[in-house]
Design a protein around this motif. Structure first.
Motif, PDB file in Angstrom:
ATOM      1  N   HIS A 201       1.069  -1.190   0.234  1.00 44.72           N
ATOM      2  CA  HIS A 201       0.033   0.139   0.072  1.00 44.72           C
ATOM      3  C   HIS A 201       0.897   1.074  -0.056  1.00 44.72           C
ATOM      4  CE1 HIS A 201      -2.698   3.057   1.350  1.00 44.72           C
ATOM      5  NE2 HIS A 201      -3.619   2.622   0.722  1.00 44.72           N
ATOM      6  N   ALA A 202       2.089   1.232   0.971  1.00 48.77           N
ATOM      7  CA  ALA A 202       2.755   2.371   1.038  1.00 48.77           C
ATOM      8  C   ALA A 202       3.498   2.753  -0.396  1.00 48.77           C
ATOM      9  CB  ALA A 202       3.636   2.458   2.188  1.00 48.77           C
ATOM     10  N   ALA A 203       3.892   1.739  -1.013  1.00 50.14           N
ATOM     11  CA  ALA A 203       4.455   1.955  -2.455  1.00 50.14           C
ATOM     12  C   ALA A 203       3.679   2.581  -3.278  1.00 50.14           C
ATOM     13  CB  ALA A 203       5.117   0.503  -2.815  1.00 50.14           C
ATOM     14  N   TYR A 204       2.547   2.487  -3.282  1.00 49.06           N
ATOM     15  CA  TYR A 204       1.497   3.128  -4.233  1.00 49.06           C
ATOM     16  C   TYR A 204       0.999   4.346  -3.692  1.00 49.06           C
ATOM     17  CZ  TYR A 204       2.885  -0.547  -7.182  1.00 49.06           C
ATOM     18  OH  TYR A 204       3.820  -1.707  -7.937  1.00 49.06           O
ATOM     19  N   ALA A 239      -5.326   4.418  -4.636  1.00 46.68           N
ATOM     20  CA  ALA A 239      -4.418   3.066  -4.836  1.00 46.68           C
ATOM     21  C   ALA A 239      -4.663   2.003  -3.807  1.00 46.68           C
ATOM     22  CB  ALA A 239      -3.170   3.611  -5.095  1.00 46.68           C
ATOM     23  N   PHE A 240      -5.140   0.783  -3.864  1.00 50.36           N
ATOM     24  CA  PHE A 240      -5.212  -0.162  -2.873  1.00 50.36           C
ATOM     25  C   PHE A 240      -4.833  -1.496  -3.300  1.00 50.36           C
ATOM     26  CE2 PHE A 240      -9.176   0.826  -5.208  1.00 50.36           C
ATOM     27  CZ  PHE A 240      -9.558  -0.663  -5.734  1.00 50.36           C
ATOM     28  N   TRP A 241      -4.781  -2.403  -2.300  1.00 50.65           N
ATOM     29  CA  TRP A 241      -4.381  -3.946  -2.598  1.00 50.65           C
ATOM     30  C   TRP A 241      -5.455  -4.673  -2.672  1.00 50.65           C
ATOM     31  CZ3 TRP A 241      -1.196  -7.226  -4.210  1.00 50.65           C
ATOM     32  CH2 TRP A 241      -1.024  -8.718  -3.728  1.00 50.65           C
ATOM     33  N   ASN A 242      -5.708  -5.361  -4.033  1.00 55.58           N
ATOM     34  CA  ASN A 242      -6.770  -6.286  -4.108  1.00 55.58           C
ATOM     35  C   ASN A 242      -6.287  -7.482  -3.942  1.00 55.58           C
ATOM     36  OD1 ASN A 242      -8.737  -8.117  -5.455  1.00 55.58           O
ATOM     37  ND2 ASN A 242      -9.212  -6.500  -6.774  1.00 55.58           N
ATOM     38  N   GLY A 243      -6.534  -8.322  -2.781  1.00 58.14           N
ATOM     39  CA  GLY A 243      -5.855  -9.499  -2.725  1.00 58.14           C
ATOM     40  C   GLY A 243      -6.363 -10.632  -3.218  1.00 58.14           C
ATOM     41  N   ARG A 244      -7.565 -10.604  -3.386  1.00 61.91           N
ATOM     42  CA  ARG A 244      -8.463 -11.696  -4.350  1.00 61.91           C
ATOM     43  C   ARG A 244      -7.711 -11.849  -5.627  1.00 61.91           C
ATOM     44  NH1 ARG A 244     -12.753 -12.118  -7.375  1.00 61.91           N
ATOM     45  NH2 ARG A 244     -13.011  -9.902  -7.318  1.00 61.91           N
ATOM     46  N   ARG A 245      -7.514 -10.711  -6.454  1.00 62.40           N
ATOM     47  CA  ARG A 245      -6.752 -10.689  -7.739  1.00 62.40           C
ATOM     48  C   ARG A 245      -5.160 -10.650  -7.739  1.00 62.40           C
ATOM     49  NH1 ARG A 245     -11.060  -8.575 -11.690  1.00 62.40           N
ATOM     50  NH2 ARG A 245      -9.752  -9.951 -13.159  1.00 62.40           N
TER      51      ARG A 245
END
Ligand code: AVJ
Length: 319
Positions: A201-204, A239-245
């Motif tokens: 998350h921080a990287a983006y 910007a966020f992490w989509n763990g499922r994909r």
């Protein structure tokens, strides 16, 4: 007489892509539109932020293992780089290969003639036994016939650019690369790995807002090149992490209900409050997902190099 009042005069090369993207549901814009001169400068700036780990992690892998990589790749190599840009990391590979052979041919492939000129100028100045032949091409569309090139090829596809493709597209792309190479040729691919969500998350979402500026630059570019009237302040960087994909998603979210006119497209685009434009996916990999991707592409994984934290992988695959 039939009044065709708006014959779409799609003069700029990006007009058609912008039109298609903004007419889609949900709205989207392809990530390659980020990379005009300003966007390339902003990306370089991203790689220097504290939060954006991929570039320096990949560089670290090269610093530790490039000799091994060159040895594993084989003798009498010809180097090809897809999406070379300014070819900065490639320098380490070139040095390592030139420790093992007397001369080297290098074919950087990129859409940007400016980036290629920069690469050629700086490399030619630094290595007398290196011959650089730039190829201006969009490797996403067509690959030049690399089969014709002499000797054993090592193709480089660095920086986890492969993570911008949808998994299906990545397979199609690698199949085309394989088909444009010859049996025995190698391809070295950089993959950003899955890791804890906080780091991703921080990287983006760097605190200086460079990634935000990079994301919004696509709107600024539409303003510059197509006479768009985007008010950058009325869009938010999301910007966020989509763990499922297994991917980071980047979007631009309209903070208000608005219509935005784009002069060269002769039309306005409606945004409801909170509506998003999807601008990028950056897939993150596991050893298993890499193995599956390369297997489906008809490539054999020969060797993998990683940093100590397991954050980034460099994979040598064989045609
Ligand atoms: C150049 C595609 C590898 O996905 O991390 C950086 C682009 N986007 N910050 C990535 C990017 C937002 C980058 N790649």
């Amino acid at each position: 007489m039939t009044a065709t009042r708006f014959p779409a005069i799609l003069t700029s090369p990006i007009a058609q892509e912008v039109l298609q993207g903004l007419c889609s549901i949900p709205k989207r814009l392809p990530p390659k539109l980020f990379y005009d001169a300003e966007g390339s400068r902003l990306f370089d700036q991203i790689t220097e932020t504290e939060e954006y780990y991929p570039t320096r992690t990949e560089r670290g892998i090269f610093e530790s293992f490039v000799g091994e990589m060159a040895e594993q790749a084989g003798n009498n190599l010809t180097l090809v780089e897809l999406g070379a840009g300014s070819a900065r990391k490639t320098r380490l590979v070139i040095e390592a290969v030139l420790r093992r052979q007397l001369r080297l041919d290098f074919y950087p492939v990129d859409v940007s003639p400016a980036a290629l000129r920069e690469a050629v100028a700086s490399l030619n100045g630094d290595f007398s036994n290196l011959h650089v032949s730039p190829i201006t091409a969009d490797y996403g569309h067509h690959l030049p016939q690399l089969k014709e090139l002499p000797g054993r090829k090592l193709a480089l596809f660095l920086g986890s650019t492969i993570g911008n493709f949808e998994p299906e597209q990545a397979v199609e792309f690698l199949i085309r690369v394989r088909q444009s190479l010859a049996p025995g040729d190698g391809i070295l691919i950089g993959f950003d790995m899955r890791k804890d969500e906080t780091t991703l998350h921080a990287a983006y979402n760097d605190r200086q807002g460079v990634t935000e500026a990079f994301n919004k630059n696509v709107l600024a570019r539409i303003n510059r090149e197509l006479g768009g009237e985007f008010d950058l302040g009325s869009f938010a960087h999301v910007a966020f992490w989509n763990g499922r994909r297994s991917r980071i998603e980047m979007h631009l979210e309209s903070r208000i209900e608005q219509r935005v006119w784009i002069q060269d497209l002769r039309r306005a685009f409606y945004f409801s409050r909170g509506e998003r434009i999807h601008t990028e996916n950056s897939y993150k990999f596991t050893p298993e997902s890499i193995a599956s991707l390369l297997c489906r592409s008809g490539l054999r994984v020969e060797k993998t190099w990683m940093d100590a934290k397991g954050w980034f992988s460099e994979v040598l695959a064989r045609v």
